[in-house]
Write a protein that holds these residues in place. Structure first.
Motif, PDB file in Angstrom:
ATOM      1  N   ALA A  46       0.817  -1.220   0.000  1.00  0.00           N
ATOM      2  CA  ALA A  46       0.000   0.000   0.000  1.00  0.00           C
ATOM      3  C   ALA A  46       0.847   1.264   0.000  1.00  0.00           C
ATOM      4  CB  ALA A  46      -0.924   0.004   1.213  1.00  0.00           C
ATOM      5  N   LEU A  47       2.147   1.131   0.284  1.00  0.00           N
ATOM      6  CA  LEU A  47       3.031   2.289   0.336  1.00  0.00           C
ATOM      7  C   LEU A  47       3.734   2.500  -1.005  1.00  0.00           C
ATOM      8  CD1 LEU A  47       4.709   1.619   3.814  1.00  0.00           C
ATOM      9  CD2 LEU A  47       3.076   3.461   3.296  1.00  0.00           C
ATOM     10  N   ARG A  48       3.810   3.763  -1.430  1.00  0.00           N
ATOM     11  CA  ARG A  48       4.577   4.100  -2.632  1.00  0.00           C
ATOM     12  C   ARG A  48       6.043   4.374  -2.304  1.00  0.00           C
ATOM     13  NH1 ARG A  48       1.926   5.210  -7.486  1.00  0.00           N
ATOM     14  NH2 ARG A  48      -0.104   4.156  -7.409  1.00  0.00           N
ATOM     15  N   GLY A  49       6.331   4.524  -1.012  1.00  0.00           N
ATOM     16  CA  GLY A  49       7.695   4.758  -0.588  1.00  0.00           C
ATOM     17  C   GLY A  49       7.778   4.700   0.922  1.00  0.00           C
ATOM     18  N   TYR A  50       8.999   4.608   1.421  1.00  0.00           N
ATOM     19  CA  TYR A  50       9.187   4.514   2.872  1.00  0.00           C
ATOM     20  C   TYR A  50      10.526   5.130   3.226  1.00  0.00           C
ATOM     21  CZ  TYR A  50       9.438   2.592   7.612  1.00  0.00           C
ATOM     22  OH  TYR A  50       9.541   2.455   8.972  1.00  0.00           O
ATOM     23  N   TYR A  51      10.543   5.906   4.316  1.00  0.00           N
ATOM     24  CA  TYR A  51      11.751   6.573   4.795  1.00  0.00           C
ATOM     25  C   TYR A  51      11.909   6.255   6.265  1.00  0.00           C
ATOM     26  CZ  TYR A  51      15.215  10.374   5.185  1.00  0.00           C
ATOM     27  OH  TYR A  51      16.354  11.113   5.380  1.00  0.00           O
ATOM     28  N   LYS A  52      13.051   5.671   6.640  1.00  0.00           N
ATOM     29  CA  LYS A  52      13.287   5.311   8.032  1.00  0.00           C
ATOM     30  C   LYS A  52      13.979   6.445   8.774  1.00  0.00           C
ATOM     31  CE  LYS A  52      15.674   2.044  11.070  1.00  0.00           C
ATOM     32  NZ  LYS A  52      16.602   0.897  11.173  1.00  0.00           N
ATOM     33  N   VAL A  53      13.488   6.733  10.005  1.00  0.00           N
ATOM     34  CA  VAL A  53      14.130   7.708  10.883  1.00  0.00           C
ATOM     35  C   VAL A  53      14.405   7.045  12.227  1.00  0.00           C
ATOM     36  CG1 VAL A  53      13.070   9.718   9.790  1.00  0.00           C
ATOM     37  CG2 VAL A  53      11.882   8.571  11.676  1.00  0.00           C
ATOM     38  N   GLY A  54      15.290   7.654  12.991  1.00  0.00           N
ATOM     39  CA  GLY A  54      15.582   7.114  14.314  1.00  0.00           C
ATOM     40  C   GLY A  54      14.416   7.264  15.256  1.00  0.00           C
ATOM     41  N   SER A  55      13.714   8.384  15.159  1.00  0.00           N
ATOM     42  CA  SER A  55      12.543   8.630  16.005  1.00  0.00           C
ATOM     43  C   SER A  55      11.589   9.556  15.268  1.00  0.00           C
ATOM     44  CB  SER A  55      12.952   9.264  17.334  1.00  0.00           C
ATOM     45  OG  SER A  55      11.806   9.717  18.051  1.00  0.00           O
ATOM     46  N   VAL A  56      10.308   9.203  15.266  1.00  0.00           N
ATOM     47  CA  VAL A  56       9.319  10.057  14.603  1.00  0.00           C
ATOM     48  C   VAL A  56       8.938  11.256  15.464  1.00  0.00           C
ATOM     49  CG1 VAL A  56       8.364   8.240  13.144  1.00  0.00           C
ATOM     50  CG2 VAL A  56       7.408   8.620  15.437  1.00  0.00           C
ATOM     51  N   THR A  57       9.510  11.360  16.659  1.00  0.00           N
ATOM     52  CA  THR A  57       9.311  12.564  17.469  1.00  0.00           C
ATOM     53  C   THR A  57      10.549  13.459  17.456  1.00  0.00           C
ATOM     54  OG1 THR A  57      10.008  11.420  19.492  1.00  0.00           O
ATOM     55  CG2 THR A  57       7.650  11.417  18.977  1.00  0.00           C
ATOM     56  N   VAL A  82      -1.366   9.497  15.878  1.00  0.00           N
ATOM     57  CA  VAL A  82      -1.030   9.167  17.258  1.00  0.00           C
ATOM     58  C   VAL A  82      -0.764  10.470  18.010  1.00  0.00           C
ATOM     59  CG1 VAL A  82       0.642   8.020  18.767  1.00  0.00           C
ATOM     60  CG2 VAL A  82      -0.115   6.906  16.651  1.00  0.00           C
ATOM     61  N   GLU A  83      -1.352  10.605  19.206  1.00  0.00           N
ATOM     62  CA  GLU A  83      -1.235  11.850  19.966  1.00  0.00           C
ATOM     63  C   GLU A  83       0.221  12.313  20.108  1.00  0.00           C
ATOM     64  OE1 GLU A  83      -2.452  15.132  22.190  1.00  0.00           O
ATOM     65  OE2 GLU A  83      -3.786  13.683  21.227  1.00  0.00           O
ATOM     66  N   ALA A  84       1.115  11.403  20.454  1.00  0.00           N
ATOM     67  CA  ALA A  84       2.509  11.772  20.697  1.00  0.00           C
ATOM     68  C   ALA A  84       3.227  12.263  19.447  1.00  0.00           C
ATOM     69  CB  ALA A  84       3.257  10.581  21.294  1.00  0.00           C
ATOM     70  N   HIS A  85       2.651  12.016  18.271  1.00  0.00           N
ATOM     71  CA  HIS A  85       3.285  12.410  17.017  1.00  0.00           C
ATOM     72  C   HIS A  85       2.750  13.734  16.474  1.00  0.00           C
ATOM     73  CE1 HIS A  85       3.723   7.773  16.227  1.00  0.00           C
ATOM     74  NE2 HIS A  85       4.489   8.193  17.223  1.00  0.00           N
ATOM     75  N   THR A  86       1.658  14.229  17.017  1.00  0.00           N
ATOM     76  CA  THR A  86       0.943  15.338  16.374  1.00  0.00           C
ATOM     77  C   THR A  86       1.720  16.648  16.395  1.00  0.00           C
ATOM     78  OG1 THR A  86      -0.294  15.752  18.425  1.00  0.00           O
ATOM     79  CG2 THR A  86      -1.336  14.329  16.759  1.00  0.00           C
ATOM     80  N   MET A  87       2.418  16.954  17.493  1.00  0.00           N
ATOM     81  CA  MET A  87       3.116  18.236  17.555  1.00  0.00           C
ATOM     82  C   MET A  87       4.284  18.299  16.578  1.00  0.00           C
ATOM     83  SD  MET A  87       3.454  21.281  18.440  1.00  0.00           S
ATOM     84  CE  MET A  87       2.312  21.591  19.776  1.00  0.00           C
ATOM     85  N   VAL A  88       5.100  17.254  16.552  1.00  0.00           N
ATOM     86  CA  VAL A  88       6.213  17.257  15.595  1.00  0.00           C
ATOM     87  C   VAL A  88       5.673  17.312  14.172  1.00  0.00           C
ATOM     88  CG1 VAL A  88       8.079  15.857  14.632  1.00  0.00           C
ATOM     89  CG2 VAL A  88       7.902  16.174  17.099  1.00  0.00           C
ATOM     90  N   ALA A  89       4.597  16.601  13.897  1.00  0.00           N
ATOM     91  CA  ALA A  89       4.002  16.640  12.557  1.00  0.00           C
ATOM     92  C   ALA A  89       3.593  18.062  12.191  1.00  0.00           C
ATOM     93  CB  ALA A  89       2.807  15.700  12.484  1.00  0.00           C
ATOM     94  N   ALA A  90       2.979  18.777  13.136  1.00  0.00           N
ATOM     95  CA  ALA A  90       2.563  20.158  12.877  1.00  0.00           C
ATOM     96  C   ALA A  90       3.768  21.055  12.644  1.00  0.00           C
ATOM     97  CB  ALA A  90       1.729  20.676  14.051  1.00  0.00           C
ATOM     98  N   GLN A  91       4.821  20.870  13.434  1.00  0.00           N
ATOM     99  CA  GLN A  91       6.033  21.677  13.263  1.00  0.00           C
ATOM    100  C   GLN A  91       6.689  21.405  11.912  1.00  0.00           C
ATOM    101  OE1 GLN A  91       7.859  20.255  16.889  1.00  0.00           O
ATOM    102  NE2 GLN A  91       7.499  22.191  17.947  1.00  0.00           N
ATOM    103  N   VAL A  92       6.682  20.137  11.483  1.00  0.00           N
ATOM    104  CA  VAL A  92       7.245  19.797  10.173  1.00  0.00           C
ATOM    105  C   VAL A  92       6.400  20.420   9.062  1.00  0.00           C
ATOM    106  CG1 VAL A  92       7.756  17.918   8.577  1.00  0.00           C
ATOM    107  CG2 VAL A  92       8.370  17.701  10.986  1.00  0.00           C
ATOM    108  N   ARG A  93       5.080  20.391   9.206  1.00  0.00           N
ATOM    109  CA  ARG A  93       4.218  21.020   8.196  1.00  0.00           C
ATOM    110  C   ARG A  93       4.605  22.483   8.003  1.00  0.00           C
ATOM    111  NH1 ARG A  93      -0.133  18.789  11.307  1.00  0.00           N
ATOM    112  NH2 ARG A  93      -0.680  16.721  10.502  1.00  0.00           N
ATOM    113  N   GLU A  94       4.739  23.198   9.112  1.00  0.00           N
ATOM    114  CA  GLU A  94       5.029  24.622   9.000  1.00  0.00           C
ATOM    115  C   GLU A  94       6.432  24.863   8.451  1.00  0.00           C
ATOM    116  OE1 GLU A  94       3.948  26.981  12.367  1.00  0.00           O
ATOM    117  OE2 GLU A  94       1.836  26.392  12.208  1.00  0.00           O
ATOM    118  N   ALA A  95       7.376  23.970   8.769  1.00  0.00           N
ATOM    119  CA  ALA A  95       8.744  24.139   8.270  1.00  0.00           C
ATOM    120  C   ALA A  95       8.865  23.835   6.781  1.00  0.00           C
ATOM    121  CB  ALA A  95       9.700  23.236   9.057  1.00  0.00           C
TER     122      ALA A  95
END
Length: 407
Positions: A46-57, A82-95
């Motif tokens: 189902a994924l068109r691509g995948y990128y691994k990171v050390g931490s999604v936060t 996931v609640e714990a991921h939402t703030m970093v996701a928002a910061q990445v959106r704005e960046a």
């Protein structure tokens, strides 16, 4: 539409969001902490691509990941459920200039005192509350508002680490406990007497396109602290027939507008008692504990796909016709330790087989989870029925009939 999805492989139900997005035509690029080969075959397909990171936060790692993806394809959306991921996701959106829920809105949905102040300013009824950075502020709040009071982490989700205090001794103990766990700031609020429930939505450009109202039996704090209780939450199919549910929905829409929530899932907690309807808190993400499974079963609609359809196509695919109410009853082991067996399952199957959605019974020898771990931590049964009161009685019967033995 190209959508970056945060952490597709964990927890287990994350894959359902990815599969839903792909099913409505999105190109989904996952960013997660696991190696891609560890994802199951269906999810990888189902994924068109995948990128691994050390931490999604990790904000830097996530920003680099999204910028790398943007160097290859146009990114239309960045989704985190996931609640714990939402703030970093928002910061990445704005960046990175990706549309979606803002940092300000995400912060208001996570910082409970700021959330409640913003809603009070908008005329939404809430409990008195404050952010506490020093013990003397807690004592001042207690003197002004009176007991009982509720203490919780400022950015916690659900009932996790939530504490009720009824006097000075309990407040002193709670402050010591929060301090020993490294909490530099906590939320304190008035205890609101009344029945507790939640209101969940899927919104498009700040307007509700799908919604559900669900009741707790008993309230969460009581349910999470007593082993003998087999707690339930039940979503109703009576929303169109009640002025109370209309009031809940109207309050929910006001909350969404006041906090600036755009296109998103939301999860709102409320109380109703002697002081009327009171808003409690909100998460700008889907509810946990399998709620969408119940909503899907109660409407014969895949709610995950509905969420995806709203995001990708800007409109719902189906309406919620609500032929059923649906609920879950949690079944607690009679002791901590290891599962030793069950009784009553066959009787329940024989009485209500056609109305059972599913059940979960950890095998003998499986380690039990603590009572406060939640509704799906140990055994549970999920059911649906066209009549709400009949469903409630059936769930009560399940809780009284099935016994979980451990030790």
């Amino acid at each position: 539409m190209n959508i970056v999805f945060v952490e597709p492989g964990f927890p287990a139900n994350q894959r359902r969001f990815v599969l839903a997005l792909a099913s409505v035509g999105a190109h989904v690029i996952g960013v997660g902490e696991a190696d891609e080969y560890t994802l199951d075959e269906e999810l990888r397909g189902a994924l068109r691509g995948y990128y691994k990171v050390g931490s999604v936060t990790d904000l830097r790692a996530m920003t680099e990941a999204v910028r790398f993806i943007q160097s290859k394809v146009w990114v239309d959306r960045l989704e985190a459920t996931v609640e714990a991921h939402t703030m970093v996701a928002a910061q990445v959106r704005e960046a990175t200039g990706v549309p979606g829920t803002s940092v300000q809105t995400t912060w208001l949905c996570r910082d409970k005192p700021s959330m409640k102040q913003a809603l009070r300013d908008a005329g939404v009824p809430t409990a008195a509350s404050a952010a506490i950075d020093h013990a003397h502020e807690a004592w001042a709040f207690a003197e002004q508002v009176g007991y009982p009071l509720i203490l919780k982490p400022r950015d916690g989700a659900g009932a996790k680490d939530t504490t009720r205090v009824d006097n000075d001794t309990e407040l002193a103990h709670a402050l010591t406990e929060f301090g020993s766990h490294g909490a530099s700031s906590i939320a304190i609020e008035e205890f609101v007497e009344g029945h507790e429930g939640f209101y969940d939505t899927i919104t498009r450009d700040g307007q509700v396109v799908h919604d559900w109202t669900t009741h707790y039996y008993p309230n969460v704090l009581e349910a999470m602290r007593h082993r003998w209780i087999s707690p339930q939450f039940v979503t109703t199919n009576r929303m169109a027939d009640s002025s109370f549910y209309a009031e809940v929905a109207a309050m929910g829409q006001r909350v969404i507008e006041a906090l600036g929530i755009p296109t998103s899932a939301t999860h709102m907690e409320w109380f109703h008692g002697p002081k009327g309807l009171r808003f409690s808190e909100i998460g700008c993400r889907p509810p946990g504990v399998g709620c969408w499974d119940l909503y899907s079963a109660s409407n014969d609609v895949d709610v995950y796909r509905e969420w995806a359809h709203v995001i990708v196509h800007g409109m719902p695919e189906h309406q919620m016709r609500r032929p059923y109410s649906a609920g879950i009853v949690a079944l607690r082991p009679d002791a901590d330790g290891q599962i030793k067996g069950y009784s009553g399952i066959d009787q329940i199957q024989s009485r209500y087989g056609q109305w059972i959605i599913d059940g979960h019974f950890p095998p003998e020898g499986h380690h039990t989870q603590a009572v406060e771990a939640g509704y799906m931590a140990n055994a549970y049964v999920r059911m649906r029925h066209p009549d709400y009161d009949t469903l409630r009685a059936m769930l009560d019967d399940v809780g009284q009939t099935i016994h979980v033995y451990a030790g």
